[in-house]
Design a protein around this motif. Structure first.
Motif, PDB file in Angstrom:
ATOM      1  N   VAL A  71      -4.677  -3.943   2.568  1.00 17.34           N
ATOM      2  CA  VAL A  71      -4.276  -3.519   3.907  1.00 17.34           C
ATOM      3  C   VAL A  71      -2.812  -3.893   4.164  1.00 17.34           C
ATOM      4  N   LEU A  72      -2.392  -5.051   3.650  1.00 20.77           N
ATOM      5  CA  LEU A  72      -0.995  -5.462   3.805  1.00 20.77           C
ATOM      6  C   LEU A  72      -0.045  -4.466   3.147  1.00 20.77           C
ATOM      7  N   SER A  73      -0.443  -3.950   1.983  1.00 26.31           N
ATOM      8  CA  SER A  73       0.460  -3.051   1.251  1.00 26.31           C
ATOM      9  C   SER A  73       0.010  -1.597   1.368  1.00 26.31           C
ATOM     10  N   LEU A  74      -0.645  -1.288   2.484  1.00 26.22           N
ATOM     11  CA  LEU A  74      -1.194   0.063   2.647  1.00 26.22           C
ATOM     12  C   LEU A  74      -0.110   1.137   2.619  1.00 26.22           C
ATOM     13  N   LYS A  75       1.024   0.850   3.246  1.00 29.15           N
ATOM     14  CA  LYS A  75       2.125   1.822   3.276  1.00 29.15           C
ATOM     15  C   LYS A  75       2.601   2.126   1.864  1.00 29.15           C
ATOM     16  N   GLU A  76       2.833   1.081   1.073  1.00 28.29           N
ATOM     17  CA  GLU A  76       3.336   1.254  -0.290  1.00 28.29           C
ATOM     18  C   GLU A  76       2.297   1.940  -1.171  1.00 28.29           C
ATOM     19  N   THR A  82      -0.145   3.937  -0.306  1.00 24.81           N
ATOM     20  CA  THR A  82      -0.303   5.346   0.056  1.00 24.81           C
ATOM     21  C   THR A  82       0.842   6.178  -0.510  1.00 24.81           C
ATOM     22  N   PHE A 135      -4.397  15.616  -0.402  1.00 20.77           N
ATOM     23  CA  PHE A 135      -4.322  14.187  -0.084  1.00 20.77           C
ATOM     24  C   PHE A 135      -4.471  13.972   1.431  1.00 20.77           C
ATOM     25  N   VAL A 153      -3.259  12.891   4.166  1.00 23.58           N
ATOM     26  CA  VAL A 153      -2.150  12.467   5.032  1.00 23.58           C
ATOM     27  C   VAL A 153      -1.733  13.646   5.905  1.00 23.58           C
ATOM     28  N   MET A 158       7.505   8.960   5.164  1.00 24.66           N
ATOM     29  CA  MET A 158       7.749   8.324   3.870  1.00 24.66           C
ATOM     30  C   MET A 158       9.244   8.307   3.536  1.00 24.66           C
ATOM     31  N   TYR A 193      10.664   4.922   4.388  1.00 24.02           N
ATOM     32  CA  TYR A 193      10.059   3.717   3.812  1.00 24.02           C
ATOM     33  C   TYR A 193      11.068   2.859   3.050  1.00 24.02           C
ATOM     34  N   TRP A 248       9.536  -3.676   2.019  1.00 22.25           N
ATOM     35  CA  TRP A 248       8.145  -4.096   1.831  1.00 22.25           C
ATOM     36  C   TRP A 248       7.462  -4.482   3.147  1.00 22.25           C
ATOM     37  N   PHE A 249       6.232  -4.031   3.290  1.00 26.91           N
ATOM     38  CA  PHE A 249       5.269  -4.493   4.303  1.00 26.91           C
ATOM     39  C   PHE A 249       5.629  -4.145   5.746  1.00 26.91           C
ATOM     40  N   ARG A 275       5.993  -1.762   8.835  1.00 28.74           N
ATOM     41  CA  ARG A 275       5.433  -0.469   9.190  1.00 28.74           C
ATOM     42  C   ARG A 275       6.439   0.324  10.009  1.00 28.74           C
TER      43      ARG A 275
END
Lengths: 293, 259
Positions: A163-168, A170, B93, B95, B103, B106, B111-112, B114
Protein backbone atom coordinates in the motif's frame (compact mmCIF):
# COMPACT_ATOMS: atom_id res chain seq x y z
CA UNK A 1 -28.14 -34.66 22.71
CA UNK A 2 -24.80 -35.80 21.41
CA UNK A 3 -23.23 -34.77 18.12
CA UNK A 4 -22.83 -37.43 15.42
CA UNK A 5 -19.52 -39.28 15.60
CA UNK A 6 -16.67 -37.53 13.78
CA UNK A 7 -18.30 -34.10 13.76
CA UNK A 8 -17.68 -31.73 16.63
CA UNK A 9 -20.53 -29.57 17.79
CA UNK A 10 -20.36 -26.12 16.19
CA UNK A 11 -20.59 -24.23 19.48
CA UNK A 12 -17.54 -25.82 21.05
CA UNK A 13 -15.10 -23.60 19.18
CA UNK A 14 -12.02 -23.20 21.33
CA UNK A 15 -10.03 -20.04 21.79
CA UNK A 16 -7.23 -21.54 19.69
CA UNK A 17 -9.55 -22.36 16.80
CA UNK A 18 -10.80 -18.81 16.84
CA UNK A 19 -7.30 -17.30 16.75
CA UNK A 20 -6.25 -19.69 14.01
CA UNK A 21 -9.32 -18.77 11.98
CA UNK A 22 -8.51 -15.07 12.32
CA UNK A 23 -4.87 -15.65 11.39
CA UNK A 24 -5.70 -17.67 8.31
CA UNK A 25 -8.35 -15.14 7.31
CA UNK A 26 -5.66 -12.44 7.48
CA UNK A 27 -3.44 -14.59 5.25
CA UNK A 28 -6.26 -15.02 2.73
CA UNK A 29 -6.87 -11.28 2.76
CA UNK A 30 -3.17 -10.48 2.31
CA UNK A 31 -2.77 -13.02 -0.47
CA UNK A 32 -5.72 -11.52 -2.29
CA UNK A 33 -4.28 -7.99 -2.04
CA UNK A 34 -0.68 -8.88 -2.98
CA UNK A 35 -1.82 -11.24 -5.72
CA UNK A 36 -3.43 -8.33 -7.60
CA UNK A 37 -0.03 -7.14 -8.79
CA UNK A 38 1.03 -10.60 -9.92
CA UNK A 39 -2.11 -10.71 -12.05
CA UNK A 40 -1.84 -7.09 -13.25
CA UNK A 41 1.82 -7.55 -14.22
CA UNK A 42 0.81 -10.76 -16.06
CA UNK A 43 2.99 -12.91 -13.84
CA UNK A 44 0.27 -15.12 -12.34
CA UNK A 45 2.26 -18.34 -12.81
CA UNK A 46 5.47 -17.04 -11.24
CA UNK A 47 3.87 -17.40 -7.81
CA UNK A 48 2.99 -21.00 -8.65
CA UNK A 49 6.61 -21.87 -9.42
CA UNK A 50 7.66 -20.34 -6.10
CA UNK A 51 4.85 -22.17 -4.28
CA UNK A 52 5.80 -25.61 -5.57
CA UNK A 53 9.44 -24.95 -4.74
CA UNK A 54 8.68 -24.11 -1.08
CA UNK A 55 8.40 -27.80 -0.23
CA UNK A 56 12.15 -28.29 -0.78
CA UNK A 57 12.98 -25.56 1.72
CA UNK A 58 10.42 -26.80 4.25
CA UNK A 59 11.91 -30.30 4.11
CA UNK A 60 15.51 -29.06 4.28
CA UNK A 61 14.70 -26.75 7.20
CA UNK A 62 13.19 -29.71 9.03
CA UNK A 63 16.23 -31.88 8.32
CA UNK A 64 18.58 -29.14 9.48
CA UNK A 65 16.80 -28.39 12.76
CA UNK A 66 15.07 -31.71 13.42
CA UNK A 67 11.98 -29.87 14.64
CA UNK A 68 8.62 -29.03 13.11
CA UNK A 69 8.79 -25.41 14.13
CA UNK A 70 6.53 -23.41 11.79
CA UNK A 71 8.56 -20.15 11.56
CA UNK A 72 11.74 -22.08 10.75
CA UNK A 73 10.03 -24.25 8.15
CA UNK A 74 8.47 -21.21 6.50
CA UNK A 75 11.78 -19.37 6.32
CA UNK A 76 13.18 -22.46 4.59
CA UNK A 77 10.22 -22.48 2.21
CA UNK A 78 10.68 -18.78 1.45
CA UNK A 79 14.38 -19.22 0.66
CA UNK A 80 13.79 -22.17 -1.67
CA UNK A 81 10.94 -20.28 -3.32
CA UNK A 82 13.30 -17.37 -4.00
CA UNK A 83 15.97 -19.78 -5.23
CA UNK A 84 13.49 -21.23 -7.70
CA UNK A 85 12.69 -17.74 -8.98
CA UNK A 86 16.41 -17.10 -9.37
CA UNK A 87 16.74 -20.28 -11.44
CA UNK A 88 13.76 -19.12 -13.49
CA UNK A 89 15.51 -15.85 -14.32
CA UNK A 90 18.77 -17.65 -15.11
CA UNK A 91 17.03 -20.11 -17.44
CA UNK A 92 15.44 -17.24 -19.29
CA UNK A 93 18.60 -15.19 -19.58
CA UNK A 94 21.23 -17.88 -20.16
CA UNK A 95 19.42 -20.51 -22.20
CA UNK A 96 16.76 -18.40 -23.91
CA UNK A 97 14.10 -20.85 -22.72
CA UNK A 98 10.72 -19.21 -23.17
CA UNK A 99 8.86 -17.97 -20.10
CA UNK A 100 6.12 -20.59 -20.03
CA UNK A 101 8.49 -23.49 -20.58
CA UNK A 102 10.96 -22.18 -17.98
CA UNK A 103 8.13 -21.81 -15.44
CA UNK A 104 6.89 -25.34 -16.10
CA UNK A 105 10.41 -26.79 -15.77
CA UNK A 106 11.20 -25.00 -12.51
CA UNK A 107 7.78 -25.81 -11.07
CA UNK A 108 7.85 -29.53 -11.81
CA UNK A 109 11.51 -30.16 -11.02
CA UNK A 110 11.44 -28.32 -7.69
CA UNK A 111 8.17 -29.99 -6.73
CA UNK A 112 9.59 -33.40 -7.61
CA UNK A 113 12.59 -32.67 -5.43
CA UNK A 114 10.36 -31.49 -2.58
CA UNK A 115 8.13 -34.57 -2.72
CA UNK A 116 11.18 -36.85 -2.76
CA UNK A 117 12.55 -35.16 0.35
CA UNK A 118 9.26 -35.17 2.22
CA UNK A 119 8.41 -38.80 1.41
CA UNK A 120 11.98 -39.81 2.24
CA UNK A 121 11.64 -38.17 5.66
CA UNK A 122 8.31 -39.88 6.25
CA UNK A 123 9.59 -43.28 5.07
CA UNK A 124 12.62 -43.20 7.35
CA UNK A 125 10.31 -42.41 10.24
CA UNK A 126 12.25 -39.40 11.46
CA UNK A 127 10.36 -38.25 14.58
CA UNK A 128 8.04 -35.34 13.88
CA UNK A 129 8.48 -35.73 10.14
CA UNK A 130 5.08 -37.28 9.65
CA UNK A 131 3.35 -33.92 9.69
CA UNK A 132 5.30 -32.49 6.80
CA UNK A 133 2.90 -33.66 4.11
CA UNK A 134 0.40 -31.24 5.60
CA UNK A 135 2.33 -28.59 3.67
CA UNK A 136 1.17 -30.29 0.49
CA UNK A 137 -2.53 -29.52 0.77
CA UNK A 138 -2.79 -27.31 3.84
CA UNK A 139 -3.99 -28.27 7.29
CA UNK A 140 -4.88 -25.44 9.60
CA UNK A 141 -6.15 -27.55 12.48
CA UNK A 142 -2.55 -28.19 13.57
CA UNK A 143 -1.70 -24.48 13.93
CA UNK A 144 -0.96 -23.01 17.34
CA UNK A 145 -2.04 -19.57 18.49
CA UNK A 146 1.51 -18.27 18.12
CA UNK A 147 1.71 -19.61 14.55
CA UNK A 148 -1.52 -17.90 13.61
CA UNK A 149 -0.40 -14.57 15.04
CA UNK A 150 2.88 -14.83 13.13
CA UNK A 151 1.09 -15.55 9.84
CA UNK A 152 -1.27 -12.63 10.35
CA UNK A 153 1.57 -10.26 11.24
CA UNK A 154 3.61 -11.18 8.15
CA UNK A 155 0.52 -10.77 5.93
CA UNK A 156 -0.22 -7.37 7.44
CA UNK A 157 3.38 -6.24 6.89
CA UNK A 158 3.31 -7.35 3.24
CA UNK A 159 0.05 -5.49 2.63
CA UNK A 160 1.41 -2.39 4.34
CA UNK A 161 4.52 -2.40 2.13
CA UNK A 162 2.42 -2.74 -1.00
CA UNK A 163 0.00 0.00 0.00
CA UNK A 164 2.92 2.34 0.73
CA UNK A 165 4.34 1.81 -2.76
CA UNK A 166 0.98 1.58 -4.52
CA UNK A 167 1.73 4.53 -6.81
CA UNK A 168 5.05 3.07 -7.97
CA UNK A 169 3.69 -0.49 -8.30
CA UNK A 170 0.75 0.68 -10.40
CA UNK A 171 2.98 2.74 -12.70
CA UNK A 172 5.34 -0.18 -13.32
CA UNK A 173 2.58 -2.72 -13.80
CA UNK A 174 0.81 -0.49 -16.31
CA UNK A 175 3.69 0.91 -18.38
CA UNK A 176 7.16 -0.31 -17.50
CA UNK A 177 8.95 1.45 -20.37
CA UNK A 178 7.50 4.84 -19.40
CA UNK A 179 8.44 4.08 -15.80
CA UNK A 180 12.00 3.25 -16.85
CA UNK A 181 12.31 6.34 -19.05
CA UNK A 182 11.16 8.55 -16.18
CA UNK A 183 13.80 7.12 -13.87
CA UNK A 184 12.04 4.44 -11.78
CA UNK A 185 14.11 1.30 -11.03
CA UNK A 186 11.77 -1.08 -12.80
CA UNK A 187 13.82 -4.26 -12.27
CA UNK A 188 14.18 -3.67 -8.53
CA UNK A 189 10.47 -2.89 -8.16
CA UNK A 190 9.66 -6.06 -10.11
CA UNK A 191 11.80 -8.16 -7.76
CA UNK A 192 10.14 -6.46 -4.81
CA UNK A 193 6.65 -7.30 -6.09
CA UNK A 194 7.61 -10.90 -6.88
CA UNK A 195 9.20 -11.23 -3.43
CA UNK A 196 5.94 -10.01 -1.84
CA UNK A 197 4.04 -12.68 -3.78
CA UNK A 198 6.59 -15.27 -2.59
CA UNK A 199 6.06 -14.13 1.02
CA UNK A 200 2.30 -14.53 0.71
CA UNK A 201 2.67 -17.92 -0.95
CA UNK A 202 4.81 -19.07 1.99
CA UNK A 203 2.51 -17.82 4.74
CA UNK A 204 -0.36 -19.29 2.74
CA UNK A 205 1.17 -22.77 2.92
CA UNK A 206 -0.57 -23.84 6.15
CA UNK A 207 -3.90 -22.70 4.72
CA UNK A 208 -3.71 -24.07 1.19
CA UNK A 209 -0.51 -26.12 0.80
CA UNK A 210 2.17 -25.93 -1.86
CA UNK A 211 -0.03 -27.35 -4.58
CA UNK A 212 -2.98 -25.01 -4.21
CA UNK A 213 -1.70 -21.85 -2.54
CA UNK A 214 -1.24 -20.12 -5.89
CA UNK A 215 -5.04 -20.08 -6.18
CA UNK A 216 -5.09 -17.68 -3.20
CA UNK A 217 -2.96 -15.12 -5.06
CA UNK A 218 -4.65 -15.53 -8.44
CA UNK A 219 -8.36 -16.29 -8.14
CA UNK A 220 -9.45 -13.44 -5.80
CA UNK A 221 -7.69 -10.76 -7.93
CA UNK A 222 -9.22 -12.04 -11.17
CA UNK A 223 -12.65 -12.17 -9.53
CA UNK A 224 -12.20 -8.67 -8.08
CA UNK A 225 -11.21 -7.26 -11.48
CA UNK A 226 -14.70 -8.17 -12.71
CA UNK A 227 -16.35 -5.69 -10.37
CA UNK A 228 -14.19 -2.59 -10.72
CA UNK A 229 -12.08 -0.43 -13.03
CA UNK A 230 -9.80 0.95 -10.28
CA UNK A 231 -6.70 -0.59 -8.76
CA UNK A 232 -7.41 0.44 -5.11
CA UNK A 233 -10.95 -0.97 -5.25
CA UNK A 234 -9.60 -4.12 -6.86
CA UNK A 235 -7.12 -4.58 -3.99
CA UNK A 236 -9.87 -4.09 -1.43
CA UNK A 237 -12.32 -6.50 -3.07
CA UNK A 238 -9.63 -9.08 -3.71
CA UNK A 239 -8.67 -8.92 -0.04
CA UNK A 240 -12.28 -9.46 1.01
CA UNK A 241 -12.67 -12.39 -1.41
CA UNK A 242 -9.43 -13.98 -0.17
CA UNK A 243 -10.51 -13.50 3.43
CA UNK A 244 -13.90 -15.08 2.84
CA UNK A 245 -12.40 -18.06 1.01
CA UNK A 246 -9.83 -18.71 3.72
CA UNK A 247 -12.43 -18.41 6.48
CA UNK A 248 -14.67 -20.90 4.72
CA UNK A 249 -11.81 -23.39 4.39
CA UNK A 250 -10.79 -23.04 8.03
CA UNK A 251 -14.33 -23.32 9.33
CA UNK A 252 -15.27 -26.42 7.36
CA UNK A 253 -11.98 -28.22 8.02
CA UNK A 254 -12.30 -27.43 11.72
CA UNK A 255 -15.74 -28.97 11.87
CA UNK A 256 -15.04 -31.98 9.66
CA UNK A 257 -11.85 -33.66 10.89
CA UNK A 258 -9.22 -34.86 8.42
CA UNK A 259 -10.55 -32.66 5.63
CA UNK A 260 -7.60 -30.68 4.18
CA UNK A 261 -8.07 -26.91 4.27
CA UNK A 262 -6.51 -26.04 0.89
CA UNK A 263 -9.06 -27.64 -1.43
CA UNK A 264 -11.90 -26.05 0.55
CA UNK A 265 -10.28 -22.61 0.29
CA UNK A 266 -9.83 -23.03 -3.44
CA UNK A 267 -13.39 -24.21 -3.94
CA UNK A 268 -14.73 -21.21 -2.04
CA UNK A 269 -12.56 -18.87 -4.14
CA UNK A 270 -13.73 -20.63 -7.31
CA UNK A 271 -17.34 -20.10 -6.27
CA UNK A 272 -16.71 -16.36 -5.79
CA UNK A 273 -14.95 -16.29 -9.16
CA UNK A 274 -17.87 -18.01 -10.89
CA UNK A 275 -20.37 -15.57 -9.39
CA UNK A 276 -18.15 -12.63 -10.44
CA UNK A 277 -17.63 -13.99 -13.92
CA UNK A 278 -21.34 -14.41 -14.54
CA UNK A 279 -22.96 -11.76 -12.41
CA UNK A 280 -20.65 -8.73 -12.25
CA UNK A 281 -22.23 -5.55 -13.60
CA UNK A 282 -20.75 -4.43 -16.92
CA UNK A 283 -17.90 -6.99 -17.22
CA UNK A 284 -19.94 -10.03 -16.20
CA UNK A 285 -21.15 -12.56 -18.75
CA UNK A 286 -24.81 -11.87 -18.02
CA UNK A 287 -24.44 -8.09 -18.39
CA UNK A 288 -22.53 -8.46 -21.65
CA UNK A 289 -25.05 -10.97 -22.93
CA UNK A 290 -27.87 -8.53 -22.23
CA UNK A 291 -26.03 -5.64 -23.90
CA UNK A 292 -25.45 -7.64 -27.06
CA UNK A 293 -29.14 -8.44 -27.46
CA UNK B 1 34.87 37.17 -23.51
CA UNK B 2 33.12 34.83 -25.94
CA UNK B 3 30.07 33.01 -24.57
CA UNK B 4 30.64 29.24 -24.59
CA UNK B 5 29.28 27.55 -27.73
CA UNK B 6 25.72 26.36 -27.14
CA UNK B 7 25.26 22.64 -26.77
CA UNK B 8 22.84 20.91 -29.16
CA UNK B 9 19.50 20.11 -27.50
CA UNK B 10 19.84 16.49 -28.60
CA UNK B 11 22.93 14.88 -30.02
CA UNK B 12 23.66 11.35 -31.19
CA UNK B 13 27.36 10.69 -31.63
CA UNK B 14 28.41 7.54 -33.49
CA UNK B 15 25.53 5.55 -31.96
CA UNK B 16 25.45 1.82 -32.67
CA UNK B 17 22.77 -0.47 -31.23
CA UNK B 18 22.60 -4.25 -31.47
CA UNK B 19 19.98 -6.79 -30.41
CA UNK B 20 22.08 -9.76 -29.39
CA UNK B 21 24.77 -9.88 -32.05
CA UNK B 22 22.63 -8.36 -34.78
CA UNK B 23 23.27 -4.65 -35.19
CA UNK B 24 20.13 -2.64 -35.90
CA UNK B 25 21.64 0.85 -36.00
CA UNK B 26 25.08 1.77 -37.29
CA UNK B 27 27.14 4.87 -36.50
CA UNK B 28 24.31 7.36 -36.21
CA UNK B 29 25.58 10.96 -36.01
CA UNK B 30 22.83 13.48 -35.56
CA UNK B 31 22.57 16.82 -33.77
CA UNK B 32 19.44 18.93 -33.27
CA UNK B 33 20.36 22.49 -32.27
CA UNK B 34 17.07 24.39 -32.35
CA UNK B 35 13.56 23.78 -31.05
CA UNK B 36 11.51 22.40 -33.95
CA UNK B 37 9.23 19.59 -35.05
CA UNK B 38 11.74 16.90 -35.94
CA UNK B 39 10.68 13.74 -37.78
CA UNK B 40 12.61 10.47 -37.75
CA UNK B 41 11.53 8.78 -40.95
CA UNK B 42 12.31 5.41 -42.48
CA UNK B 43 10.87 2.07 -43.59
CA UNK B 44 9.67 -0.66 -41.21
CA UNK B 45 12.55 -2.26 -39.36
CA UNK B 46 14.86 0.69 -40.07
CA UNK B 47 15.53 1.15 -36.35
CA UNK B 48 13.59 4.41 -35.82
CA UNK B 49 11.98 3.37 -32.52
CA UNK B 50 15.22 1.75 -31.43
CA UNK B 51 16.98 5.09 -31.89
CA UNK B 52 14.46 6.76 -29.54
CA UNK B 53 14.74 3.97 -27.00
CA UNK B 54 18.52 4.19 -27.14
CA UNK B 55 18.27 7.94 -26.46
CA UNK B 56 16.09 7.24 -23.39
CA UNK B 57 18.33 4.48 -22.06
CA UNK B 58 15.69 1.80 -22.69
CA UNK B 59 18.01 -0.23 -24.93
CA UNK B 60 21.77 -0.38 -24.31
CA UNK B 61 24.19 1.30 -26.71
CA UNK B 62 26.75 -0.97 -28.33
CA UNK B 63 28.78 2.16 -29.06
CA UNK B 64 28.64 5.94 -29.16
CA UNK B 65 26.95 8.49 -26.90
CA UNK B 66 23.66 10.35 -26.64
CA UNK B 67 23.50 13.78 -25.03
CA UNK B 68 20.56 15.99 -24.09
CA UNK B 69 21.65 19.60 -23.46
CA UNK B 70 25.22 18.28 -23.49
CA UNK B 71 24.54 15.87 -20.63
CA UNK B 72 23.76 12.15 -20.36
CA UNK B 73 20.03 11.39 -20.35
CA UNK B 74 20.10 10.17 -16.73
CA UNK B 75 21.11 13.69 -15.61
CA UNK B 76 18.27 15.46 -17.42
CA UNK B 77 15.39 12.94 -17.42
CA UNK B 78 13.06 15.46 -15.87
CA UNK B 79 13.38 17.68 -18.97
CA UNK B 80 12.37 14.94 -21.41
CA UNK B 81 8.75 13.88 -21.98
CA UNK B 82 8.07 10.47 -23.51
CA UNK B 83 5.17 9.03 -25.49
CA UNK B 84 5.70 5.29 -26.05
CA UNK B 85 3.91 3.30 -28.75
CA UNK B 86 0.30 2.75 -27.87
CA UNK B 87 0.43 -1.05 -28.29
CA UNK B 88 3.06 -1.44 -25.57
CA UNK B 89 0.51 -1.31 -22.74
CA UNK B 90 -2.60 -3.26 -21.78
CA UNK B 91 -5.54 -0.90 -22.23
CA UNK B 92 -7.75 -3.19 -20.15
CA UNK B 93 -5.68 -2.18 -17.10
CA UNK B 94 -7.92 -0.90 -14.27
CA UNK B 95 -6.93 2.79 -14.34
CA UNK B 96 -8.86 5.89 -15.39
CA UNK B 97 -7.80 8.44 -17.99
CA UNK B 98 -6.80 10.94 -15.32
CA UNK B 99 -4.87 8.24 -13.39
CA UNK B 100 -2.70 7.70 -16.47
CA UNK B 101 -2.13 11.42 -17.03
CA UNK B 102 -1.16 11.83 -13.36
CA UNK B 103 1.65 9.32 -13.97
CA UNK B 104 3.38 12.14 -15.84
CA UNK B 105 3.84 13.92 -12.49
CA UNK B 106 5.21 10.89 -10.59
CA UNK B 107 8.89 11.46 -11.39
CA UNK B 108 8.75 14.94 -9.85
CA UNK B 109 6.80 13.64 -6.85
CA UNK B 110 9.38 10.98 -6.06
CA UNK B 111 9.01 7.92 -3.86
CA UNK B 112 5.87 7.39 -1.76
CA UNK B 113 4.42 10.90 -2.20
CA UNK B 114 0.89 10.86 -3.58
CA UNK B 115 -0.39 13.35 -6.16
CA UNK B 116 -2.00 16.39 -4.53
CA UNK B 117 -4.18 19.26 -5.77
CA UNK B 118 -1.29 20.77 -7.72
CA UNK B 119 -0.67 17.54 -9.66
CA UNK B 120 -4.39 17.10 -10.28
CA UNK B 121 -4.54 20.59 -11.71
CA UNK B 122 -1.62 19.82 -14.07
CA UNK B 123 -3.38 16.61 -15.18
CA UNK B 124 -6.65 18.49 -15.76
CA UNK B 125 -4.93 21.13 -17.90
CA UNK B 126 -3.02 18.50 -19.88
CA UNK B 127 -6.20 16.58 -20.60
CA UNK B 128 -7.99 19.75 -21.66
CA UNK B 129 -5.18 20.53 -24.12
CA UNK B 130 -5.74 17.24 -25.94
CA UNK B 131 -9.53 17.65 -25.84
CA UNK B 132 -10.29 14.87 -23.37
CA UNK B 133 -11.42 16.83 -20.30
CA UNK B 134 -14.86 15.23 -20.45
CA UNK B 135 -13.62 11.61 -20.29
CA UNK B 136 -11.20 12.06 -17.36
CA UNK B 137 -12.97 9.52 -15.15
CA UNK B 138 -13.39 6.83 -17.78
CA UNK B 139 -11.47 3.53 -17.80
CA UNK B 140 -8.81 3.81 -20.53
CA UNK B 141 -10.00 0.76 -22.48
CA UNK B 142 -13.29 2.53 -23.25
CA UNK B 143 -11.59 5.14 -25.44
CA UNK B 144 -10.96 4.99 -29.18
CA UNK B 145 -7.43 4.42 -30.47
CA UNK B 146 -7.01 8.10 -31.24
CA UNK B 147 -8.22 9.10 -27.78
CA UNK B 148 -5.85 6.61 -26.17
CA UNK B 149 -2.96 8.15 -28.07
CA UNK B 150 -4.05 11.59 -26.83
CA UNK B 151 -4.08 10.27 -23.24
CA UNK B 152 -0.42 9.30 -23.71
CA UNK B 153 0.32 12.75 -25.12
CA UNK B 154 -1.43 14.37 -22.14
CA UNK B 155 0.69 12.28 -19.78
CA UNK B 156 3.82 13.58 -21.52
CA UNK B 157 2.47 17.16 -21.24
CA UNK B 158 2.02 16.59 -17.51
CA UNK B 159 5.76 15.90 -17.37
CA UNK B 160 6.23 19.61 -18.25
CA UNK B 161 9.35 18.86 -20.23
CA UNK B 162 11.62 20.81 -22.58
CA UNK B 163 12.04 17.99 -25.09
CA UNK B 164 9.23 15.67 -26.17
CA UNK B 165 9.98 12.31 -27.71
CA UNK B 166 7.10 10.47 -29.41
CA UNK B 167 7.12 6.96 -30.85
CA UNK B 168 4.66 6.61 -33.77
CA UNK B 169 2.00 8.88 -32.24
CA UNK B 170 -0.03 8.89 -35.46
CA UNK B 171 -0.20 5.11 -35.97
CA UNK B 172 -3.77 3.81 -36.07
CA UNK B 173 -5.17 7.22 -35.16
CA UNK B 174 -8.28 8.84 -36.66
CA UNK B 175 -8.01 12.08 -38.63
CA UNK B 176 -9.49 14.27 -35.89
CA UNK B 177 -7.02 12.94 -33.34
CA UNK B 178 -4.15 13.37 -35.83
CA UNK B 179 -5.05 17.03 -36.30
CA UNK B 180 -5.38 17.55 -32.55
CA UNK B 181 -2.05 15.88 -31.82
CA UNK B 182 -0.29 17.81 -34.57
CA UNK B 183 -1.85 21.01 -33.20
CA UNK B 184 -0.50 20.33 -29.70
CA UNK B 185 2.95 19.48 -31.07
CA UNK B 186 2.99 22.73 -33.04
CA UNK B 187 2.07 24.66 -29.87
CA UNK B 188 4.97 23.01 -28.09
CA UNK B 189 7.34 24.12 -30.83
CA UNK B 190 5.98 27.69 -30.64
CA UNK B 191 6.67 27.55 -26.89
CA UNK B 192 10.32 26.78 -27.66
CA UNK B 193 10.27 23.00 -27.09
CA UNK B 194 11.98 20.41 -29.24
CA UNK B 195 9.58 17.71 -30.46
CA UNK B 196 11.09 14.53 -31.91
CA UNK B 197 8.63 12.18 -33.60
CA UNK B 198 9.18 8.71 -35.03
CA UNK B 199 6.90 8.56 -38.04
CA UNK B 200 6.44 6.11 -40.90
CA UNK B 201 4.11 7.91 -43.29
CA UNK B 202 5.99 9.92 -45.93
CA UNK B 203 3.27 12.24 -47.27
CA UNK B 204 2.25 13.49 -43.83
CA UNK B 205 5.89 13.71 -42.79
CA UNK B 206 6.48 16.14 -45.61
CA UNK B 207 3.57 18.28 -44.38
CA UNK B 208 4.23 18.25 -40.66
CA UNK B 209 7.92 18.35 -39.89
CA UNK B 210 10.34 21.29 -40.03
CA UNK B 211 13.33 19.00 -40.13
CA UNK B 212 13.68 15.27 -40.68
CA UNK B 213 16.25 12.51 -40.49
CA UNK B 214 15.98 9.64 -42.97
CA UNK B 215 17.07 6.40 -41.38
CA UNK B 216 17.56 2.89 -42.70
CA UNK B 217 19.85 1.29 -40.11
CA UNK B 218 22.26 4.09 -40.99
CA UNK B 219 21.56 7.79 -41.19
CA UNK B 220 20.81 8.52 -44.86
CA UNK B 221 20.28 12.28 -44.58
CA UNK B 222 19.19 14.90 -42.07
CA UNK B 223 18.18 18.55 -42.33
CA UNK B 224 15.28 20.77 -43.41
CA UNK B 225 12.40 18.63 -44.67
CA UNK B 226 12.34 19.89 -48.26
CA UNK B 227 16.11 19.48 -48.62
CA UNK B 228 16.15 15.96 -47.22
CA UNK B 229 13.07 14.38 -48.79
CA UNK B 230 14.57 14.38 -52.30
CA UNK B 231 14.01 11.54 -54.76
CA UNK B 232 17.69 10.52 -54.48
CA UNK B 233 17.62 10.31 -50.67
CA UNK B 234 14.31 8.48 -50.68
CA UNK B 235 15.60 6.06 -53.29
CA UNK B 236 18.52 5.30 -50.99
CA UNK B 237 16.21 4.83 -47.99
CA UNK B 238 13.31 3.00 -49.59
CA UNK B 239 15.25 1.20 -52.33
CA UNK B 240 12.91 -0.01 -55.04
CA UNK B 241 9.56 1.21 -53.70
CA UNK B 242 8.76 3.79 -56.33
CA UNK B 243 5.00 4.00 -55.92
CA UNK B 244 5.64 5.43 -52.47
CA UNK B 245 7.94 8.03 -53.98
CA UNK B 246 5.35 9.26 -56.48
CA UNK B 247 2.89 9.74 -53.66
CA UNK B 248 5.49 11.71 -51.75
CA UNK B 249 6.36 13.88 -54.73
CA UNK B 250 2.73 15.04 -54.87
CA UNK B 251 2.67 15.71 -51.14
CA UNK B 252 5.83 17.81 -51.28
CA UNK B 253 4.45 19.82 -54.21
CA UNK B 254 1.22 20.44 -52.34
CA UNK B 255 3.11 21.70 -49.31
CA UNK B 256 5.09 24.03 -51.57
CA UNK B 257 1.85 25.52 -52.89
CA UNK B 258 0.17 26.01 -49.54
CA UNK B 259 3.07 27.50 -47.64
Amino acid sequence: MTAPAGIEPLFAISHNTLVVACGVAAVGCGAGVIGCFGVLRKRALVGDAAAHATLVGVALAFLATGRRDLPVLLVGGFLSGLAALGVLVLLRVCTRTRDDAATAIVLSVSFGLGITLVSGITARGIPGGAGLEQFLLGHTAALTTADAILLAAVSAAAVLLLVLSLKEATLIAFDSSFAAATGWPVAIMDYFLVALVAVMVVVGLPAAGAVLVTALVVIPPVAARQWTDRVPTMLLLSGVFGLASALFGVAVSAVVPRLATGPLVVLAAAFIFAVSFVGAPERGWWARHRRER
Amino acid sequence: MQPPPREPILEFHDVTVAYGRRPVLWNIDLAIDEPCLFGIIGPNGAGKSTLLKAALGLVPLAGGTVRFFGQPFAEVRGRVGYVPQRETVDWDFPVSVSDVVLMGTYARLGWFRRPGPQEREIARESLARVGLADVAGRQIGKLSGGQQQRVFLARALAQQADVYVLDEPMAGVDARSQDLIFGVLSELREAGRLVVVVHHDLPTAAQWFDRVALIDMRLVAAGPTAAVLTPQNLERTYAGRLDLLDELGRAVEERGRTS
